[in-house]
Design an enzyme around this catalytic site. Structure first.
Site, mmCIF file in Angstrom:
data_model
loop_
_atom_site.group_PDB
_atom_site.id
_atom_site.type_symbol
_atom_site.label_atom_id
_atom_site.label_comp_id
_atom_site.label_asym_id
_atom_site.label_seq_id
_atom_site.Cartn_x
_atom_site.Cartn_y
_atom_site.Cartn_z
ATOM 1 C CB ALA A 105 -0.855 0.275 1.537
ATOM 2 C CE LYS A 106 5.912 0.519 -3.046
ATOM 3 N NZ LYS A 106 4.616 -0.474 -3.788
ATOM 4 N NE ARG A 107 -3.479 2.894 2.028
ATOM 5 C CZ ARG A 107 -3.943 3.211 0.994
ATOM 6 N NH1 ARG A 107 -3.414 4.111 -0.416
ATOM 7 N NH2 ARG A 107 -5.217 2.552 0.358
#
Length: 274
Positions: free
Chosen positions: A94-96
């Site tokens: 997700a690379k939040r």
């Protein structure tokens, strides 16, 4: 069982360092499914079933589902993996990267809605953007460190004059993850297979952290060099391949050919492990 335990057991049980990335692109599906986003679950579930005994992890990329309004299919896929490959940990890519109550909501999305075992995060906003995920004890969090894309040089290889020793930014991220940020042993790092010398540098700084290594396959990373640079007896690696496996065939035999490509890639990784 926590993420680290699941990873260790899956690596041993399946004799594998390979992670299959689930990046569904309907335009690349086999003819019977091609262009139909309603078939995302069917396509990905077939790949999972064909490769579950060959991998140490699966990594669904959330954008490939959300772009088609297919979050419900991602939920079904997560349930399918839990039911049919319970021994394989799932990393939600997700690379939040956000702070406070927003980060809490993203953590809830990853771990409660989707039931992921780990998630990828951007550390750019600092530790308070990471901390809400660590409240989920036993879950993993992989911080972007030295990514496989050429544009990573724009920030990741810049020197930090205000930090003792003037480390490169990716080196500083690795030190933080190995040290003060890793309060409960939940952190890992994302390092790209396209930079094996820098994988080795990250491993020297963070000798025990799990490394998630994308870039093998379609991006051209050297699988054998990746294993030599990153794997240590107490420092696991997860080597991801997505498109090279998912789209190895456009025919009705796509799942069988994906299995063959996953078997080949696993073999290369195992040979390098020696």
């Amino acid at each position: 069982m926590n993420f680290t335990d699941m990873l260790r057991d899956a690596t041993a049980q399946n004799n594998s360092l390979l992670c299959v990335g689930l990046d569904p692109e309907p335009t690349r599906f086999p003819a019977a499914m091609q262009g139909d986003p309603r078939k995302i679950y069917d396509f990905c579930a077939a790949i999972v079933d064909a490769t579950a005994d060959l991998v140490c992890a699966f990594k669904p990329q959330i954008a490939y589902f959300a772009a088609h309004g297919a979050e419900d299919q991602l939920e079904r896929l997560m349930q399918h993996m839990r039911a049919n490959a319970p021994q394989v940990p799932v990393i939600l890519d997700a690379k939040r990267g956000d702070i406070g109550s927003t980060a809490e909501q993203y953590a809830k999305e990853a771990f409660e809605r989707y039931g992921a075992d780990a998630v990828t995060l951007s550390p750019f906003m600092g530790f308070d953007s990471i901390e809400p995920y660590l409240a989920y004890h036993g879950k993993g969090a992989f911080l972007l460190c030295r990514t496989s894309n050429p544009g990573g040089d724009d920030l990741q290889t810049q020197r930090l004059a205000s930090v003792e020793g003037q480390p490169l930014m990716y080196e500083h991220v690795a030190r933080l993850a190995q040290g003060p940020w890793n309060k409960n042993g939940q952190l890992g790092l994302v390092v790209g297979a396209t930079y094996p010398q820098e994988i080795e540098r990250v491993r020297a700084i963070a000798p025990t952290l799990p490394l998630l290594i994308p870039g093998v396959g379609a991006q051209g990373g050297d699988a054998a060099a990746t294993v030599r640079a990153g794997l240590r007896s107490d420092g696991p690696i997860i080597v991801n391949s997505s498109r090279a496996i998912l789209y190895a065939s456009k025919g009705e035999d796509f799942a069988a050919v994906a299995r063959a490509e996953a078997t080949r890639t696993r073999g290369v990784l195992e040979a390098a492990r020696g």
